[in-house]
Design a protein around this motif. Structure first.
Motif, PDB file in Angstrom:
ATOM      1  N   THR A 163      16.917  35.138  39.335  1.00 34.19           N
ATOM      2  CA  THR A 163      17.984  35.604  38.459  1.00 34.19           C
ATOM      3  C   THR A 163      18.452  36.958  38.980  1.00 34.19           C
ATOM      4  O   THR A 163      17.629  37.814  39.291  1.00 34.19           O
ATOM      5  N   CYS A 164      19.755  37.123  39.074  1.00 38.97           N
ATOM      6  CA  CYS A 164      20.235  38.369  39.686  1.00 38.97           C
ATOM      7  C   CYS A 164      21.316  39.017  38.831  1.00 38.97           C
ATOM      8  O   CYS A 164      22.234  38.352  38.361  1.00 38.97           O
ATOM      9  N   ILE A 165      21.162  40.304  38.637  1.00 34.76           N
ATOM     10  CA  ILE A 165      22.191  41.065  37.933  1.00 34.76           C
ATOM     11  C   ILE A 165      22.639  42.163  38.866  1.00 34.76           C
ATOM     12  O   ILE A 165      21.832  42.982  39.310  1.00 34.76           O
ATOM     13  N   VAL A 166      23.903  42.121  39.210  1.00 36.31           N
ATOM     14  CA  VAL A 166      24.402  43.047  40.210  1.00 36.31           C
ATOM     15  C   VAL A 166      25.510  43.915  39.628  1.00 36.31           C
ATOM     16  O   VAL A 166      26.457  43.410  39.031  1.00 36.31           O
ATOM     17  N   ALA A 167      25.327  45.224  39.732  1.00 37.30           N
ATOM     18  CA  ALA A 167      26.366  46.156  39.302  1.00 37.30           C
ATOM     19  C   ALA A 167      27.228  46.469  40.512  1.00 37.30           C
ATOM     20  O   ALA A 167      26.703  46.773  41.584  1.00 37.30           O
ATOM     21  N   THR A 168      28.523  46.372  40.348  1.00 37.58           N
ATOM     22  CA  THR A 168      29.394  46.578  41.505  1.00 37.58           C
ATOM     23  C   THR A 168      30.806  46.954  41.081  1.00 37.58           C
ATOM     24  O   THR A 168      31.216  46.703  39.948  1.00 37.58           O
ATOM     25  N   HIS A 169      31.550  47.588  42.001  1.00 42.48           N
ATOM     26  CA  HIS A 169      32.980  47.723  41.743  1.00 42.48           C
ATOM     27  C   HIS A 169      33.762  47.012  42.853  1.00 42.48           C
ATOM     28  O   HIS A 169      34.966  47.196  42.990  1.00 42.48           O
ATOM     29  N   ASP A 170      33.050  46.199  43.610  1.00 40.35           N
ATOM     30  CA  ASP A 170      33.661  45.493  44.738  1.00 40.35           C
ATOM     31  C   ASP A 170      33.822  44.013  44.384  1.00 40.35           C
ATOM     32  O   ASP A 170      32.840  43.301  44.174  1.00 40.35           O
ATOM     33  N   LYS A 171      35.072  43.546  44.340  1.00 40.17           N
ATOM     34  CA  LYS A 171      35.284  42.149  43.941  1.00 40.17           C
ATOM     35  C   LYS A 171      34.666  41.168  44.927  1.00 40.17           C
ATOM     36  O   LYS A 171      34.335  40.035  44.583  1.00 40.17           O
ATOM     37  N   GLU A 172      34.480  41.614  46.154  1.00 37.61           N
ATOM     38  CA  GLU A 172      33.857  40.740  47.160  1.00 37.61           C
ATOM     39  C   GLU A 172      32.399  40.411  46.817  1.00 37.61           C
ATOM     40  O   GLU A 172      31.847  39.423  47.291  1.00 37.61           O
ATOM     41  N   ASP A 173      31.758  41.274  46.024  1.00 37.05           N
ATOM     42  CA  ASP A 173      30.380  40.996  45.590  1.00 37.05           C
ATOM     43  C   ASP A 173      30.351  39.955  44.469  1.00 37.05           C
ATOM     44  O   ASP A 173      29.294  39.443  44.119  1.00 37.05           O
ATOM     45  N   VAL A 174      31.517  39.706  43.890  1.00 42.16           N
ATOM     46  CA  VAL A 174      31.583  38.854  42.696  1.00 42.16           C
ATOM     47  C   VAL A 174      32.136  37.473  43.047  1.00 42.16           C
ATOM     48  O   VAL A 174      31.513  36.449  42.790  1.00 42.16           O
ATOM     49  N   LEU A 175      33.339  37.471  43.669  1.00 46.42           N
ATOM     50  CA  LEU A 175      34.022  36.207  43.940  1.00 46.42           C
ATOM     51  C   LEU A 175      33.240  35.371  44.951  1.00 46.42           C
ATOM     52  O   LEU A 175      32.897  35.845  46.026  1.00 46.42           O
ATOM     53  N   GLY A 176      32.970  34.157  44.566  1.00 50.26           N
ATOM     54  CA  GLY A 176      32.223  33.273  45.460  1.00 50.26           C
ATOM     55  C   GLY A 176      30.719  33.358  45.267  1.00 50.26           C
ATOM     56  O   GLY A 176      29.981  32.562  45.850  1.00 50.26           O
ATOM     57  N   PHE A 190      40.676  45.017  38.738  1.00 52.05           N
ATOM     58  CA  PHE A 190      39.481  44.727  39.527  1.00 52.05           C
ATOM     59  C   PHE A 190      39.794  43.716  40.627  1.00 52.05           C
ATOM     60  O   PHE A 190      39.252  43.773  41.719  1.00 52.05           O
ATOM     61  N   PHE A 191      40.705  42.794  40.328  1.00 47.61           N
ATOM     62  CA  PHE A 191      40.988  41.722  41.281  1.00 47.61           C
ATOM     63  C   PHE A 191      42.067  42.079  42.294  1.00 47.61           C
ATOM     64  O   PHE A 191      42.129  41.483  43.355  1.00 47.61           O
ATOM     65  N   GLY A 192      42.930  43.019  41.956  1.00 44.65           N
ATOM     66  CA  GLY A 192      43.953  43.388  42.933  1.00 44.65           C
ATOM     67  C   GLY A 192      45.156  44.065  42.313  1.00 44.65           C
ATOM     68  O   GLY A 192      45.156  44.400  41.128  1.00 44.65           O
ATOM     69  N   GLU A 193      46.172  44.229  43.141  1.00 43.59           N
ATOM     70  CA  GLU A 193      47.417  44.888  42.716  1.00 43.59           C
ATOM     71  C   GLU A 193      48.094  44.004  41.667  1.00 43.59           C
ATOM     72  O   GLU A 193      48.179  42.792  41.825  1.00 43.59           O
ATOM     73  N   PHE A 194      48.569  44.629  40.590  1.00 46.20           N
ATOM     74  CA  PHE A 194      49.214  43.826  39.550  1.00 46.20           C
ATOM     75  C   PHE A 194      50.326  44.626  38.895  1.00 46.20           C
ATOM     76  O   PHE A 194      50.455  45.834  39.096  1.00 46.20           O
ATOM     77  N   ASN A 195      51.146  43.931  38.104  1.00 46.50           N
ATOM     78  CA  ASN A 195      52.245  44.562  37.369  1.00 46.50           C
ATOM     79  C   ASN A 195      52.170  44.129  35.915  1.00 46.50           C
ATOM     80  O   ASN A 195      51.602  43.087  35.609  1.00 46.50           O
ATOM     81  N   VAL A 196      52.747  44.938  35.042  1.00 42.94           N
ATOM     82  CA  VAL A 196      52.927  44.474  33.665  1.00 42.94           C
ATOM     83  C   VAL A 196      54.433  44.299  33.476  1.00 42.94           C
ATOM     84  O   VAL A 196      55.191  45.253  33.511  1.00 42.94           O
ATOM     85  N   ILE A 197      54.851  43.030  33.369  1.00 38.52           N
ATOM     86  CA  ILE A 197      56.276  42.729  33.208  1.00 38.52           C
ATOM     87  C   ILE A 197      56.445  41.974  31.891  1.00 38.52           C
ATOM     88  O   ILE A 197      55.792  40.948  31.680  1.00 38.52           O
ATOM     89  N   ASN A 198      57.294  42.484  31.013  1.00 35.35           N
ATOM     90  CA  ASN A 198      57.467  41.915  29.664  1.00 35.35           C
ATOM     91  C   ASN A 198      56.114  41.699  28.978  1.00 35.35           C
ATOM     92  O   ASN A 198      55.836  40.628  28.429  1.00 35.35           O
ATOM     93  N   ASN A 199      55.270  42.713  29.051  1.00 35.56           N
ATOM     94  CA  ASN A 199      53.946  42.675  28.415  1.00 35.56           C
ATOM     95  C   ASN A 199      52.991  41.651  28.998  1.00 35.56           C
ATOM     96  O   ASN A 199      51.969  41.351  28.393  1.00 35.56           O
ATOM     97  N   GLU A 200      53.349  41.106  30.138  1.00 36.70           N
ATOM     98  CA  GLU A 200      52.448  40.135  30.760  1.00 36.70           C
ATOM     99  C   GLU A 200      51.878  40.707  32.044  1.00 36.70           C
ATOM    100  O   GLU A 200      52.578  41.407  32.782  1.00 36.70           O
ATOM    101  N   ILE A 201      50.616  40.395  32.321  1.00 34.30           N
ATOM    102  CA  ILE A 201      50.001  40.861  33.561  1.00 34.30           C
ATOM    103  C   ILE A 201      50.347  39.881  34.672  1.00 34.30           C
ATOM    104  O   ILE A 201      50.065  38.683  34.568  1.00 34.30           O
ATOM    105  N   ILE A 202      51.001  40.381  35.691  1.00 34.92           N
ATOM    106  CA  ILE A 202      51.433  39.538  36.822  1.00 34.92           C
ATOM    107  C   ILE A 202      50.864  40.140  38.106  1.00 34.92           C
ATOM    108  O   ILE A 202      51.180  41.277  38.457  1.00 34.92           O
TER     109      ILE A 202
END
Ligand code: ADP
Ligand code: MG
Length: 302
Positions: A186-199, A233-245
């Motif tokens: 069982t592993c619990i990993v603290a990270t701010h790197d998405k590469e440690d999470v995805l996959g 955390f996942f990448g560059e994003f925008n908030v357009i008309n209150n939606e995260i894009i």
């Protein structure tokens, strides 16, 4: 199963974690993410029993994890913790550091395990080198192998690849996470790197303002980031008309109501990140070619 039940903790007065609850099934991998200072390391230390909780309980199977008030020696045999600041035996060799916790009663098995772990962290060529002469990244790899040596039931990793250069990071990450899965640790990993999470992570949890801001599988949180913090955390994003894009969700089209004036272009390897002005707000999108500065383009949310 690891059960965290309604825990609250503060270092002197300042509350760090407030009413946190979650479970981790045996063999699962949970990523704890959050900005610097959000309490990731503190949470790992609490799971390890390094501090006493203000309230709440932590259980691994039937054992309650208790802090120094109740335990003479911090930690448990079934658990290993690799801190952000790792402590090693500087004047002994890499192999001796890794083998330090393995029994001398079975010298052949000890040698075999040490060899296997040297391979996992790719330090076979450094087996006989004294730890004090190693770089920060190499030391971190020794610390990882050392923690894995005793095959704990739970592994707590605090930014485990933070000191490791990009050349080595990808393979090392795959090796370590594959090893943990194979051994059902069982592993619990603290990270701010998405590469440690995805996959790798089965589940993830976002800490913010003393609380769990979001939790779920990486796919769920990526596809439906409920807050800007999660999206960031996942990448560059925008908030357009209150939606995260996300930047990759905006496409160029011949005509649309979203008219943006290109301001800057960043080369990102397999695409360009375009910074543009959309009605006075900056927006980011991806494009395969660099676009012309000060030219107006039409965007569509894909
Ligand atoms: P993270 O690992 O997410 O960066 P930490 O758990 O290290 O966050 O820190 C959370 C908060 O607790 C920060 O505000 C930090 O300054 C504070 N903190 C961490 N360790 C201690 C300590 N030993 N004594 C007092 N405050 C601490
Ligand atoms: Mg930390």
């Amino acid at each position: 199963m690891l059960q965290v039940k309604n825990i609250t903790f503060s270092y002197k007065k300042a509350k760090i974690l407030k009413n946190i609850s979650f479970n981790v099934k045996a063999g699962e991998q949970l990523a704890i993410i959050g900005e610097s200072g959000s309490g990731k390391s503190t949470l790992l230390k609490l799971l390890y029993g390094e501090f006493d909780l203000d309230s709440g309980h932590i259980f691994w199977k039937d054992t309650e994890i208790l802090g120094p008030k109740y335990n003479l020696v911090v930690g448990y045999d079934f658990m290993k913790y690799v801190a952000q600041e790792f402590d090693l035996m500087p004047f002994t060799s890499v192999a001796e550091n890794i083998g330090a916790f393995l029994s001398n009663f079975y010298p052949e098995e000890k040698q075999e395990r040490t060899k296997e772990l040297l391979e996992v962290v790719e330090l076979t060529d450094f087996a006989k080198v004294k730890v004090k002469t190693l770089s920060g990244g190499q030391k971190q790899r020794v610390a990882l192998a050392r923690a894995l040596a005793k095959q704990p039931e739970i592994m707590l990793l605090d930014e485990p690849f933070g000191h490791i250069d990009n050349f080595k990071k990808q393979t090392l990450r795959r090796n370590v996470f594959k090893y943990l899965k194979e051994k059902n640790i069982t592993c619990i990993v603290a990270t701010h790197d998405k590469e440690d999470v995805l996959g790798f992570a089965d589940n993830m949890m976002v800490l913010n303002q003393n609380k769990i801001e979001a939790e779920g599988t990486p796919e769920t949180l990526f596809n439906n980031p409920e807050t800007p913090l999660v999206a960031s955390f996942f990448g560059e994003f925008n908030v357009i008309n209150n939606e995260i894009i996300y930047a990759h969700q905006l496409k160029l089209v011949d005509d649309s109501d979203l008219k943006a004036v290109v301001k800057r272009v960043y080369f990102k390897g397999n695409h360009y990140l375009i910074e543009a002005d959309l009605n006075g707000e900056l927006v980011f999108f991806q494009h395969e070619n660099p676009l012309e500065i000060d030219k107006t383009y039409c965007l569509l949310i894909a």
